[in-house]
Design a protein around this motif. Structure first.
Motif, PDB file in Angstrom:
ATOM      1  N   GLU A 290       0.915  -1.024   0.421  1.00 23.70           N
ATOM      2  CA  GLU A 290      -0.470  -0.177   0.181  1.00 23.70           C
ATOM      3  C   GLU A 290       0.908   1.361  -0.140  1.00 23.70           C
ATOM      4  OE1 GLU A 290      -3.313   2.390   2.624  1.00 23.70           O
ATOM      5  OE2 GLU A 290      -2.935  -0.128   3.548  1.00 23.70           O
ATOM      6  N   GLU A 294       1.733   4.716  -2.993  1.00 22.21           N
ATOM      7  CA  GLU A 294       1.498   6.002  -2.402  1.00 22.21           C
ATOM      8  C   GLU A 294       2.680   6.053  -2.813  1.00 22.21           C
ATOM      9  OE1 GLU A 294       0.966   8.670   0.872  1.00 22.21           O
ATOM     10  OE2 GLU A 294      -0.024   6.492   0.833  1.00 22.21           O
ATOM     11  N   TYR A 461       0.967   3.294   9.698  1.00 23.46           N
ATOM     12  CA  TYR A 461       1.401   2.074   9.111  1.00 23.46           C
ATOM     13  C   TYR A 461       1.442   1.129  10.431  1.00 23.46           C
ATOM     14  CZ  TYR A 461       0.193   3.363   4.477  1.00 23.46           C
ATOM     15  OH  TYR A 461       0.033   3.509   3.643  1.00 23.46           O
TER      16      TYR A 461
END
Length: 525
Positions: A290, A294, A461
């Motif tokens: 993820e 990005e 995260y």
């Protein structure tokens, strides 16, 4: 104990061996002699076992020479010299050459072509039977030799080569790994197609100490890389070059080199599995796929770009970028464990994608100037003590207008706790402040330098991953034990705590190469 994992891999690496378990060294040598006598016509096709040998030689020859240190006034030992593909260049560039081959027809052709240089000694002998005085050579070179020796012979020859080399001398060899590449298929093929990790483990397990008063010396890996020529012509990455330097034994918590230390500690195979159990297959850096997606949007990649993924780990980000942007990617990591896993996965996943993986230490690796359109590096440079040399290399390797994207750990402005001191000492980390990092980028010639303290994003995260690590403790994992899962959860909590306290920061750096000149390191720096 140090090197246990390496020895286990050497013992279990059966992909490289044919079923000749009952053969003796003498039988192996007889088989090899018979094999080469059947292919003894001294021409390029027989040497390379490929009908496309002329084209392959034309493209790979300069690439191999680029891998070798400067030869001016150097003494060269060329093992398996054959018909003299490299002997001529060595004779022209170096002080002296000893060219060795056990095939009389090959060596005679070599002698006819190169004896007029006057600095070449031709020796017809089995390389495994050679003996030389210590410190006799600055370079020991071989091209397709070790794959024709059995495991004991490889270990013995690499041990003797360590003794023959001067301190700081180089060992270079190139081998076919995994499988054959040539389109000429002999009826009998006694070749050992080993994995690159096998060769690295054997070399790095060699230690030289002639007497107790002498400091032990070892091989330090500079790089292991697949030849681009075979990738371009044959679309395979199994032609691998290795470069080692002879150096003094260092103490990295009981391990001989930094990459040896990392492969037996933070990046040991069991720890890689722990990272991937939380972040997903192929990912050992925060945020997994993820956050990778990005961040790489900042590079504006296209299918025309060539990218260096420095610190590519087990390949996840490389595979993502190749699949989603169809760009050419070279993945580099100092960890042989990491790249070994990447090589294994690439055999299944790289079909149709322009991917290569290399093992190397960034301050010593070599790429041509202006090779890459972008460099992407995630959470790895904090392992590097000499950041200036590495960033100067990045600058040199980038094209004009090329982009650099780095995420890395820095230290904050607060005083270091004993917890952080222990964390840095045990991991041999090299933390610097964000503003000093950015200044160093500018000193190395980069412009449009942006530095972001993104610790809040890291913590977001990290919280998710702490939850995953805790959930994993209640699940059964085939390859991870319960104590290892407990340790995994503890490590995530420690990293969160150090970052949350402001002592350790997670930063994003972006920069551009806008000048055609590379800034050199001055003596006072």
């Amino acid at each position: 104990m140090p090197h246990t994992a390496a020895k286990q891999r050497m013992n279990s690496d059966n992909s490289d061996k044919h079923e000749r378990s009952g053969s003796t060294a003498s039988e192996d040598r007889d088989t090899m002699t018979t094999y080469w006598k059947r292919n003894s016509n001294p021409n390029l096709e027989n040497m390379m076992l490929d009908t496309n040998a002329e084209k392959l030689n034309r493209i790979e020859f300069p690439e191999i020479l680029e891998c070798i240190p400067d030869l001016h006034e150097k003494r060269v030992l060329e093992l398996g010299a054959g018909i003299g593909r490299f002997t001529k260049t060595f004779a022209q560039l170096s002080k002296s050459v000893i060219a060795v081959d056990f095939m009389e027809s090959f060596l005679e052709k070599n002698r006819e072509e190169n004896s007029h240089y006057g600095n070449v000694e031709f020796v017809q002998m089995d390389a495994t039977q050679l003996e030389f005085e210590p410190n006799s050579f600055d370079l020991v070179f071989s091209n397709w030799l070790l794959m024709y020796l059995n495991d004991d012979e490889v270990e013995s020859l690499l041990q003797k080569s360590l003794k023959w080399l001067t301190h700081g001398g180089a060992l270079f060899f190139r081998e076919s790994c995994f499988h054959s590449s040539g389109d000429i298929k002999p009826e009998e093929n006694p070749t050992h197609y080993r994995s690159p990790r096998h060769y690295i483990d054997v070399a790095q397990s060699r230690v030289l100490q002639e007497d107790k008063n002498q400091e032990p010396e070892v091989y330090e890996l500079v790089f292991a890389k697949a030849l681009e020529s075979y990738y371009e012509i044959k679309n395979n990455n199994n032609q691998v070059c290795f470069l080692f330097m002879k150096t003094k034994l260092q103490d990295h918590h009981g391990y001989k080199t930094l990459n040896d230390f990392l492969d037996n500690s933070e990046y040991a195979e069991k720890n890689i599995k722990k990272y991937e159990s939380v972040r997903g297959e192929g990912f050992v850096t925060i945020g997994g796929i993820e956050l990778t997606r990005e961040l790489i949007q900042r590079l504006n990649l296209t299918s025309k770009h060539r990218l260096l993924n420095f610190g590519s780990a087990t390949g996840g980000s490389t595979f993502v970028m190749a699949k989603e942007y169809n760009c050419e990617i070279v993945g580099v990591d100092i960890s042989a464990n990491m790249i070994g896993i990447s090589w294994d996965r690439a055999l299944q996943q790289q079909k149709g994608y322009k991917i290569r993986f290399e093992i190397g230490e960034g301050t010593k690796m070599r790429f041509p100037p202006s090779k890459f359109d972008a460099i992407y590096s995630r959470d790895v440079i904090f392992h590097v003590a000499d950041k200036r040399t590495l960033l100067n290399n990045f600058y040199m390797w980038l094209k004009e207008g090329g982009k650099l994207l780095i995420t890395d750990f820095c230290c904050g402005d607060t005083a270091w706790s004993q917890e952080l001191i222990d964390y840095v000492r045990l991991g041999e980390y090299q933390l610097t402040k964000m503003q000093d990092y950015a200044k160093l980028l500018e000193e190395c010639g980069f412009t449009q330098v942006k530095a972001e303290d993104s610790s809040d994003l890291y913590q977001q995260y990290c919280k998710k991953e702490m939850k995953t690590a805790e959930e994993n403790r209640s699940k059964l994992h085939m390859n991870i034990t319960r104590p290892e899962l407990d340790e995994c959860a503890r490590q995530w909590k420690l990293k969160f705590s150090l970052t949350n306290s402001g002592q350790r920061r997670w930063c994003i750096f972006e920069a551009t190469k806008s000048s055609s000149s590379c800034v050199e390191t001055s003596d006072d720096q």
